[in-house]
Design a protein around this motif. Sequence first.
Motif, PDB file in Angstrom:
ATOM      1  N   TRP A  56       0.837  -1.209   0.000  1.00 51.94           N
ATOM      2  CA  TRP A  56       0.000   0.000   0.000  1.00 51.94           C
ATOM      3  C   TRP A  56       0.870   1.255   0.000  1.00 51.94           C
ATOM      4  N   MET A  57       2.004   1.200   0.760  1.00 51.00           N
ATOM      5  CA  MET A  57       2.893   2.375   0.809  1.00 51.00           C
ATOM      6  C   MET A  57       3.507   2.630  -0.567  1.00 51.00           C
ATOM      7  N   ASP A  58       3.878   1.563  -1.249  1.00 50.95           N
ATOM      8  CA  ASP A  58       4.467   1.691  -2.583  1.00 50.95           C
ATOM      9  C   ASP A  58       3.433   2.282  -3.555  1.00 50.95           C
ATOM     10  N   ILE A  59       2.168   1.833  -3.429  1.00 45.32           N
ATOM     11  CA  ILE A  59       1.129   2.320  -4.354  1.00 45.32           C
ATOM     12  C   ILE A  59       0.849   3.810  -4.122  1.00 45.32           C
ATOM     13  N   VAL A  60       0.641   4.192  -2.852  1.00 45.43           N
ATOM     14  CA  VAL A  60       0.320   5.608  -2.601  1.00 45.43           C
ATOM     15  C   VAL A  60       1.517   6.483  -2.978  1.00 45.43           C
ATOM     16  N   GLY A  61       2.736   5.959  -2.731  1.00 46.32           N
ATOM     17  CA  GLY A  61       3.939   6.714  -3.093  1.00 46.32           C
ATOM     18  C   GLY A  61       4.058   6.881  -4.600  1.00 46.32           C
TER      19      GLY A  61
END
Length: 176
Positions: free
Chosen positions: A36-41
């Motif tokens: 999720w962090m990779d996607i939002v980033g």
Amino acid sequence: MNIKSCNDTKTTMTELVLPNDTNVLGNLFGGRLMQWMDIVGAICASKHAEAQTVTASVDNISFDSPIKLGDVVTLEAQVSRAWNSSMEVYIEVHTNRITGQEKVKSNHAYITFVAIDIETGKPLPVAKIKPETKEEIQRYESANRRKEIRLILGKRLKPKDAKEVIDFFAEFAEEE
Ligand SMILES: CC(C)(COP(=O)(O)OP(=O)(O)OC[C@H]1O[C@@H](n2cnc3c(N)ncnc32)[C@H](O)[C@@H]1OP(=O)(O)O)[C@@H](O)C(=O)NCCC(=O)NCCS
């Protein structure tokens, strides 16, 4: 190329922790949170770059407190500094029960993305960042140092050429 504020790049994503996201203890998998962090980033960096981006590196992530099944996870991302084609994105994660309990900070991380020209596959130049708040200025000013550490770890920079890192530790040595 124009300059954008950190606020211009702000991107928020909200997720509900479902059974498929958890381990046998009913806690969110670390890998799912990293996804999720990779996607939002990536959304944040691509908005800033107005181009496709790829993940170049992920700084260390610690998991200080478990996130439980049924929790609501809010991920907020903003570009903390942009160089030529790369951008450092700061991501902060907060958690709360769906019943509305106060939000608790779960963790944060820095992820570096590079803007890519989809025709050529080569890096593309991106807009610069102008930090405004005290926290944004702190993150902006320390970003060159973090970048040097990433490049050393990626074997793209010799430690002896990491000027910001050397100056930082020299300051500490002088204080003692
Ligand atoms: C990241 C990548 C685009 C760099 O490409 P490259 O041809 O080596 O390009 P360059 O050497 O010109 O570097 C481009 C930028 O990436 C930055 N960069 C490269 N490796 C980096 C790393 N490990 N950490 C941080 N930044 C990095 C460089 O500092 C440079 O930044 P700048 O232009 O702002 O100064 C390339 O290595 C790549 O495509 N990696 C795979 C990305 C991917 O698939 N990610 C998903 C993982 S499954």
